[in-house]
Enzyme design. Structure first.
Site, PDB file in Angstrom:
ATOM      1  N   SER A 133      12.651  35.191  71.596  1.00  0.00           N
ATOM      2  CA  SER A 133      11.587  34.470  70.876  1.00  0.00           C
ATOM      3  C   SER A 133      12.065  34.241  69.449  1.00  0.00           C
ATOM      4  CB  SER A 133      10.316  35.332  70.866  1.00  0.00           C
ATOM      5  OG  SER A 133       9.345  34.810  69.969  1.00  0.00           O
ATOM      6  N   TYR A 148       5.376  43.310  69.403  1.00  0.00           N
ATOM      7  CA  TYR A 148       6.079  42.260  70.141  1.00  0.00           C
ATOM      8  C   TYR A 148       7.362  41.872  69.403  1.00  0.00           C
ATOM      9  CZ  TYR A 148       6.687  37.670  72.480  1.00  0.00           C
ATOM     10  OH  TYR A 148       7.168  36.576  73.169  1.00  0.00           O
TER      11      TYR A 148
END
Ligand SMILES: NC(=O)c1ccc[n+]([C@@H]2O[C@H](COP(=O)([O-])OP(=O)(O)OC[C@H]3O[C@@H](n4cnc5c(N)ncnc54)[C@H](OP(=O)(O)O)[C@@H]3O)[C@@H](O)[C@H]2O)c1
Length: 233
Positions: A133, A148
């Site tokens: 990501s 995350y």
């Protein structure tokens, strides 16, 4: 392009399903590891090999790799796509959610790579693609939950370890670092990139397709596909 035997975790829906569709269109054989293998059959019929894989169940990494080798032959490509997002920060969430993210986003890819490594190396053209990501590249503030962000940074580190550990055997690893993708994961996420500015899953699948066409001589450690304008990303 020589067809590949591709393992895709979490390929029954979301980005994973787009990657599977694209791999099939390019003539690759595909095995999907999923918590509900029957969901893979519902989506793809018998065109895709399906096996049980749950990122929170350590043995399922070994059993999926073994099932692929038994049913289809040794895999040459592993795409760690399955991932979860939980709201964990200094002020919210708890140990259980943090641990769950480490299990699914980091430890499960680690286990899959470890299990598949002998096959990937033996092929002489092995590939590991980890879906990280932009949150694996920087911390941009409270809109992206810290737990995350930590796991996606770790997944990028894992990708670099793969590159070093399999280089002489032709193994190449890439961390794809997309910004917001238009999937269920962020459908209700407060502060997420507006829907019309999110990456279509097919666009990320296109990046995967490109990577799988490249020869060993074109090592691509990371690809960032940002939806935002940021300095250096
Ligand atoms: N959406 C975004 O904005 C975005 C941006 C950058 C990166 N990513 C990354 O892209 C990847 C795919 O996410 P997505 O957007 O497609 O999300 P999604 O629509 O929520 O899909 C998540 C996938 O992961 C699987 N999964 C979840 N927990 C699992 C577990 N314990 N064991 C095995 N599989 C599990 C799900 O399978 P089930 O069907 O069994 O639940 C599903 O296939 C993730 O790694 C995510 O972090 C997403």
């Amino acid at each position: 392009m020589e067809p590949r035997l591709v393992m895709v975790s979490g390929g029954a829906r979301g980005l994973g399903a787009a990657i599977v569709r694209r791999c099939l269109a390019d003539g690759h054989r595909v095995s999907v590891g999923a918590r509900r293998p029957e969901a893979v059959a519902e989506t793809f019929g018998s065109t895709v090999h399906a096996a049980f894989f749950d990122g929170t169940e350590p043995n399922s990494a070994d059993s999926w790799v073994a099932a692929v080798a038994r049913d289809l032959g040794p895999p040459d490509t592993l795409i760690n796509n399955a991932g979860i997002l939980r709201m964990v920060d200094f002020g919210q969430g708890g140990e259980a959610e943090l641990d769950e993210m480490w299990e699914v986003n980091v430890k499960a890819p680690f286990r899959l790579i470890r299990a598949a490594l002998p096959h990937l190396k033996a092929s002489g053209r092995g590939r590991v693609i980890n879906i990280a990501s932009t949150d694996g590249k920087r911390y941009r503030g409270a809109a992206a939950p810290l737990g995350y962000v930590l796991t996606k940074h770790a997944l990028v580190a894992l990708t670099h370890a793969v590159r070093h550990q399999g280089w002489d055997e032709g193994l190449r690893g890439t961390a794809i670092c997309p910004g917001a993708i238009d999937t269920e994961m962020i459908a209700d996420l407060p502060g997420a990139t507006p829907k019309d500015q999110r990456l279509p899953p097919d666009a990320v699948a296109e990046i995967v397709a490109l990577l799988l066409k490249l020869p060993n001589q074109a090592s691509v450690p990371e690809i960032v596909a940002n939806t935002r304008l940021e300095s250096a990303l």
